[in-house]
Design an enzyme around this catalytic site. Structure first.
Site, PDB file in Angstrom:
ATOM      1  N   LYS A  30      53.676  -0.488  -9.619  1.00  0.00           N
ATOM      2  CA  LYS A  30      54.433   0.421 -10.487  1.00  0.00           C
ATOM      3  C   LYS A  30      54.201   0.032 -11.944  1.00  0.00           C
ATOM      4  O   LYS A  30      54.193  -1.165 -12.283  1.00  0.00           O
ATOM      5  CB  LYS A  30      55.920   0.313 -10.138  1.00  0.00           C
ATOM      6  CG  LYS A  30      56.825   1.298 -10.866  1.00  0.00           C
ATOM      7  CD  LYS A  30      58.271   1.136 -10.401  1.00  0.00           C
ATOM      8  CE  LYS A  30      59.189   2.197 -10.972  1.00  0.00           C
ATOM      9  NZ  LYS A  30      60.565   2.085 -10.448  1.00  0.00           N
ATOM     10  N   SER A  41      62.425   6.445  -8.747  1.00  0.00           N
ATOM     11  CA  SER A  41      61.422   6.491  -9.789  1.00  0.00           C
ATOM     12  C   SER A  41      60.063   5.922  -9.386  1.00  0.00           C
ATOM     13  O   SER A  41      59.085   6.157 -10.079  1.00  0.00           O
ATOM     14  CB  SER A  41      61.932   5.743 -11.021  1.00  0.00           C
ATOM     15  OG  SER A  41      62.128   4.375 -10.715  1.00  0.00           O
ATOM     16  N   SER A  47      65.305   3.364  -6.354  1.00  0.00           N
ATOM     17  CA  SER A  47      63.944   3.775  -6.715  1.00  0.00           C
ATOM     18  C   SER A  47      62.816   3.270  -5.832  1.00  0.00           C
ATOM     19  O   SER A  47      61.687   3.728  -5.994  1.00  0.00           O
ATOM     20  CB  SER A  47      63.645   3.389  -8.158  1.00  0.00           C
ATOM     21  OG  SER A  47      64.210   4.334  -9.017  1.00  0.00           O
TER      22      SER A  47
HETATM   23  N1  GLN Z   1      67.554   7.461  -9.746  1.00  0.00           N
HETATM   24  C1  GLN Z   1      68.342   6.388 -10.292  1.00  0.00           C
HETATM   25  C2  GLN Z   1      68.361   6.519 -11.786  1.00  0.00           C
HETATM   26  O1  GLN Z   1      67.863   7.466 -12.252  1.00  0.00           O
HETATM   27  C3  GLN Z   1      67.793   5.071  -9.850  1.00  0.00           C
HETATM   28  C4  GLN Z   1      66.553   4.711 -10.537  1.00  0.00           C
HETATM   29  C5  GLN Z   1      66.033   3.370 -10.148  1.00  0.00           C
HETATM   30  O2  GLN Z   1      66.403   2.812  -9.108  1.00  0.00           O
HETATM   31  N2  GLN Z   1      65.216   2.829 -11.027  1.00  0.00           N
HETATM   32  O3  GLN Z   1      68.855   5.693 -12.485  1.00  0.00           O
END
Ligand code: GLN
Length: 485
Positions: A75, A150, A174
């Site tokens: 990532k 994400s 994410s």
């Molecule tokens: N979807 C969640 C957010 O937007 C979690 C994102 C993540 O785990 N980085 O914060």
């Protein structure tokens, strides 16, 4: 087997071929590269790749090491020396990692080859990868749909056979949410299990690096290499790291699995619900005991998460000021114009929204009403899990309420987007571990069936148990064998 099959293999399968000298690390990389060149224009999982450096590493690889010669996608929030590290943000365009994150250094020491950086929601803020400033990633099962986020690029790459395995980061879901929506395995370790050194910080009390892979065994192989205390991260846990991959076989007889009643909410897709019911019956046929449990503060998890995560993000993202690195606005009138325009032009809409929210909940007069209160609710949520784990060994739920949604369907509605993490963010608030594994498909009657994910949450530092349960399920089902392309 031909060379073009190599990218679809698991780490364990490749290890055998590499150690038996049936293929070379270079051949694996070349086959992977070819697959990416052909497919990625339709999937857009990658932001950058360094083939030359990877080939040099492949030629030097020692295949007797635990991950010798295995290419890994990373990532773009995790620093790999000399490779771009942009968090899919304009503000970090052109920035390259100055050092290896601890997780990367450990993977390299075990012989793995971090070979490309994957697309993500900007600074890991989002659930669909549509917040990338570069491009959205597409779900390999249906390219009109989102891969989740994400870590959407990391999940889509593994699902599409464009990566053997990958790394993601999980602040509120994410890793697990995109793993579920792309039909792969994704593990969020216990907070502190993997060092965060070299992970660009979003919300420091919630962030964890973890693996995405085709099988539970592969996820275990990656985690056991990355995990462990690190002097560069004072929140990393000084606890022994079990050889997870050697402890996968277990007898489920008498293992107690909790099903939280608060997770069976209205609005959950009927096919998701049916798949979870089938999975529960399956666990029961394997000898596990199903126990009804309650996590009474579940309703507050999303609100609590979005206060704490945005507060921490507003502090963490203050460093992106255009002075030392990254994007810099042109011809500033003065210092304040420089800061203002650099950040206004460099950050995308969702990141700005989070910074504004986070600054607000931390500001004097509101701190007690929002931030402090959220921290208290976080304690209640943590206690919910502690009580539940007195009764059960692990907690089962859907990973997401619905299968992958359409690109564009929710991008204009942040609140609906935030609900995509309704089943995952409590684990981050509580600091416990959780995995998502494939457990079925929705829309089987259509041309594009969509994967469904099962979440198994375990006590802090009980990754071994979570892997065992996931492995037992995986070995007795074949959802994980289906491929989209
Ligand atoms: N979807 C969640 C957010 O937007 C979690 C994102 C993540 O785990 N980085 O914060």
């Amino acid at each position: 087997m031909t060379k073009s099959d190599l990218p679809g293999l698991t780490i364990s399968e490749l290890q055998k071929l590499l150690r038996g000298r049936e293929v070379s690390p270079r051949e694996v990389l070349e086959a992977l590269h070819e697959r990416i060149e052909t497919l990625d224009p339709q999937i857009d999982a990658y932001l950058s790749r360094d083939l030359d450096a990877a080939l040099a590493a492949a030629d030097a690889a020692d295949v007797s090491l635990p991950l010798g010669g295995i290419p890994i996608a990373v990532k773009d929030a995790i620093s790999v020396e000399r490779q771009p590290c942009t968090c899919a943000s304009k503000i970090l365009r052109g920035y390259r990692g100055m050092f290896d994150a601890t997780a990367i250094a450990r993977l390299k020491a075990a012989g793995a080859i971090p070979f490309g950086k994957t697309n993500m929601d900007e600074f890991a803020m989002g659930s669909s990868t549509e917040n990338s400033s570069v491009k959205p990633t597409r779900n390999p099962w249906d390219r009109a749909r989102i891969p989740g986020g994400s870590s959407g690029g990391s999940a889509a790459a593994v699902a599409a056979g464009e990566a053997i395995a990958s790394l993601g980061s999980d602040t509120g879901g994410s890793i697990r949410q995109p793993a579920a929506l792309c039909g792969v395995v994704g593990m969020k370790p216990t907070y502190g299990r993997v060092s965060r050194h070299g992970l660009v910080a979003f919300a420091s009390s919630l962030d964890q690096i973890g693996p995405l892979a085709r099988t539970v065994r592969d996820a275990a192989l990656l985690l056991e290499v990355m995990a462990g205390v690190d002097p560069n991260d004072s929140t990393s846990l000084d606890a022994p790291v079990p050889a997870y991959s050697a402890a996968l076989e277990s007898n489920l007889r008498g293992v107690r699995l909790g099903l939280p009643k608060e997770y069976l909410i209205a609005g959950i897709d009927p096919e998701v619900r049916a798949a979870i019911d089938t999975a529960l019956a399956h666990f029961s046929s394997l000898g596990a005991e199903l126990v009804d449990i309650s996590l009474p503060h579940t309703d507050y998890a999303i609100d609590t998460y979005y206060i704490i995560a945005t507060a921490e993000a507003s502090a963490n993202l203050a460093r992106f000021d255009g002075v030392r690195y990254g994007y810099r606005a042109e011809n500033p009138l003065d210092l304040s114009d420089h800061y203002g325009r650099t950040r206004a032009e460099g950050f995308g809409a969702e990141v700005k929204r989070r910074i504004i929210l986070g600054t607000y909940v931390l500001s004097s007069g509101y701190y007690d009403a929002y931030y402090l209160r959220a921290q208290k609710v976080r304690t209640l949520i943590r206690q919910d899990f502690a009580r539940a784990f007195e009764k059960v060994d692990a907690i089962i739920s859907p990973t997401t309420p619905e299968p992958a949604f359409l690109l564009g369907e929710r991008s204009a509605d942040p609140l609906r987007m935030y609900l995509a993490d309704i089943f995952t963010n409590a684990a981050n608030l509580a600091g416990i571990c959780g995995i998502s594994i494939p457990c079925g498909f929705a829309r089987e009657e259509t041309e594009n069936p969509l994967p469904i994910g099962l979440q198994i949450m375990g006590r802090a530092l009980d990754e071994t148990r979570v892997f065992q349960l996931a492995h037992a399920f995986e070995q007795s089902t074949d959802w994980h064998r289906r491929r989209p392309l």
